[in-house]
Design a protein around this motif. Structure first.
Motif, short mmCIF file in Angstrom:
data_model
loop_
_atom_site.label_atom_id
_atom_site.label_comp_id
_atom_site.label_asym_id
_atom_site.label_seq_id
_atom_site.Cartn_x
_atom_site.Cartn_y
_atom_site.Cartn_z
N MET A 149 0.92 -1.15 0.04
CA MET A 149 -0.09 0.02 -0.13
C MET A 149 0.86 1.28 0.04
O MET A 149 1.74 1.23 0.78
CB MET A 149 -0.87 -0.10 1.15
CG MET A 149 -2.08 -1.04 1.28
SD MET A 149 -3.41 -0.64 0.35
CE MET A 149 -3.93 1.00 1.23
N LEU A 150 0.52 2.16 -0.58
CA LEU A 150 1.11 3.56 -0.76
C LEU A 150 0.46 4.50 0.34
O LEU A 150 -0.60 4.83 0.19
CB LEU A 150 1.05 3.97 -2.20
CG LEU A 150 1.83 3.29 -3.30
CD1 LEU A 150 1.40 4.00 -4.75
CD2 LEU A 150 3.28 3.32 -3.08
N ASP A 151 1.16 5.03 0.92
CA ASP A 151 0.59 6.18 1.91
C ASP A 151 0.78 7.67 1.01
O ASP A 151 1.30 7.51 -0.01
CB ASP A 151 1.22 6.08 3.12
CG ASP A 151 2.86 6.55 3.18
OD1 ASP A 151 3.17 7.06 2.22
OD2 ASP A 151 3.41 6.15 4.37
N HIS A 152 0.48 8.57 1.66
CA HIS A 152 0.64 9.92 1.06
C HIS A 152 1.79 10.36 0.77
O HIS A 152 2.20 10.98 0.05
CB HIS A 152 -0.54 11.08 2.07
CG HIS A 152 0.11 11.46 3.07
ND1 HIS A 152 0.33 10.59 4.35
CD2 HIS A 152 0.87 12.50 3.35
CE1 HIS A 152 0.98 11.34 5.45
NE2 HIS A 152 1.28 12.49 4.74
N ILE A 153 2.97 9.96 1.86
CA ILE A 153 4.06 10.26 1.46
C ILE A 153 5.06 9.74 0.18
O ILE A 153 5.59 10.38 -0.63
CB ILE A 153 5.14 9.94 2.80
CG1 ILE A 153 4.56 11.06 3.84
CG2 ILE A 153 6.62 10.35 2.58
CD1 ILE A 153 5.14 10.81 5.35
N ASP A 154 4.40 8.50 0.07
CA ASP A 154 5.20 7.54 -1.04
C ASP A 154 4.50 8.31 -2.25
O ASP A 154 5.01 8.46 -3.34
CB ASP A 154 4.53 6.29 -0.95
CG ASP A 154 5.00 5.30 0.11
OD1 ASP A 154 6.22 5.70 0.61
OD2 ASP A 154 4.51 4.39 0.50
N LYS A 155 3.13 8.65 -2.20
CA LYS A 155 2.56 9.37 -3.31
C LYS A 155 3.16 10.51 -3.89
O LYS A 155 3.52 10.82 -5.17
CB LYS A 155 1.06 9.50 -3.41
CG LYS A 155 0.47 8.02 -3.40
CD LYS A 155 -1.22 8.34 -3.09
CE LYS A 155 -1.84 6.81 -2.99
NZ LYS A 155 -3.16 7.08 -2.95
N ARG A 156 3.33 11.43 -2.86
CA ARG A 156 4.16 12.67 -2.89
C ARG A 156 5.57 12.59 -3.41
O ARG A 156 6.24 13.09 -4.14
CB ARG A 156 4.33 13.47 -1.59
CG ARG A 156 2.87 13.96 -1.39
CD ARG A 156 2.70 15.05 -0.05
NE ARG A 156 3.84 15.73 0.22
CZ ARG A 156 4.58 16.10 1.33
NH1 ARG A 156 4.26 15.48 2.47
NH2 ARG A 156 5.54 17.05 1.25
N ARG A 170 12.74 4.90 1.46
CA ARG A 170 11.32 4.94 0.86
C ARG A 170 11.53 4.78 -0.52
O ARG A 170 10.77 4.17 -1.37
CB ARG A 170 10.50 6.37 1.06
CG ARG A 170 9.68 6.23 2.40
CD ARG A 170 8.84 7.28 2.53
NE ARG A 170 8.33 7.28 3.71
CZ ARG A 170 6.96 7.10 4.07
NH1 ARG A 170 6.18 6.44 2.98
NH2 ARG A 170 6.58 6.80 5.13
N THR A 216 -1.11 10.23 -9.11
CA THR A 216 -0.51 9.29 -8.05
C THR A 216 -1.30 9.54 -6.75
O THR A 216 -2.19 10.37 -6.79
CB THR A 216 0.85 9.79 -7.51
OG1 THR A 216 0.83 10.98 -7.13
CG2 THR A 216 2.03 9.38 -8.27
#
Length: 151
Positions: A1-8, A38, A151
């Motif tokens: 799962m991607l969190d909001h930091i990964d997406k940024r 990351r 993203t």
């Protein structure tokens, strides 16, 4: 799962793949080591598949961009493999898709000039035994460049 930091992080790298761990850390409010880990995890998990340079086709002498639709007259695994092999060997074809609908394939091509595009269509694609129809659309202007994935 991607969190909001990964997406940024992914969005930032799509805009500039040269960002250092330090620069990412400042953008994401993380330490450089956390940002680096990351990025490495996203690479290992296959979210980031490669880093590449975008080149200017005009500077390379590629003045014609076109989309070419190809319809096969005969459909079977051998014909599909043979056509895919032909396309894979042509440097002018920078991407290719199989489609639903009337056309079986859509090719994105860059050629030096209209004569080169004509040669690709009439001397390479149409002579293939499985091809029954080729239709091309020449790009007049690309007003939106290839954008990053959402993203």
């Amino acid at each position: 799962m991607l969190d909001h930091i990964d997406k940024r992080l992914l969005a930032a790298l799509q805009k500039n793949a040269h960002l250092t761990a330090q620069e990412l850390s400042e953008m994401l409010n993380l330490s450089p080591s956390q940002a680096g880990r990351r990025r490495q995890r996203l690479e290992t998990e296959g979210y980031i598949t490669c880093y590449a340079a975008k080149l200017d086709p005009a500077r390379l002498g590629l003045g014609v961009q076109a989309f070419v639709q190809v319809q096969l007259g005969t459909h079977g695994p051998d014909q599909s493999r043979s056509f895919a092999r032909l396309v894979s060997l042509r440097p002018e074809v920078i991407s290719a898709w199989t489609l639903t609908g009337e056309a079986d394939y859509l090719l994105r091509v860059f050629c030096e000039d209209l004569s080169s595009l004509n040669h690709l269509i009439h001397e390479t694609l149409l002579p293939h035994p499985a091809v029954s129809r080729v239709q091309s659309q020449i790009v007049m202007d690309q007003f939106k460049q290839d954008a990053p994935l959402p993203t």
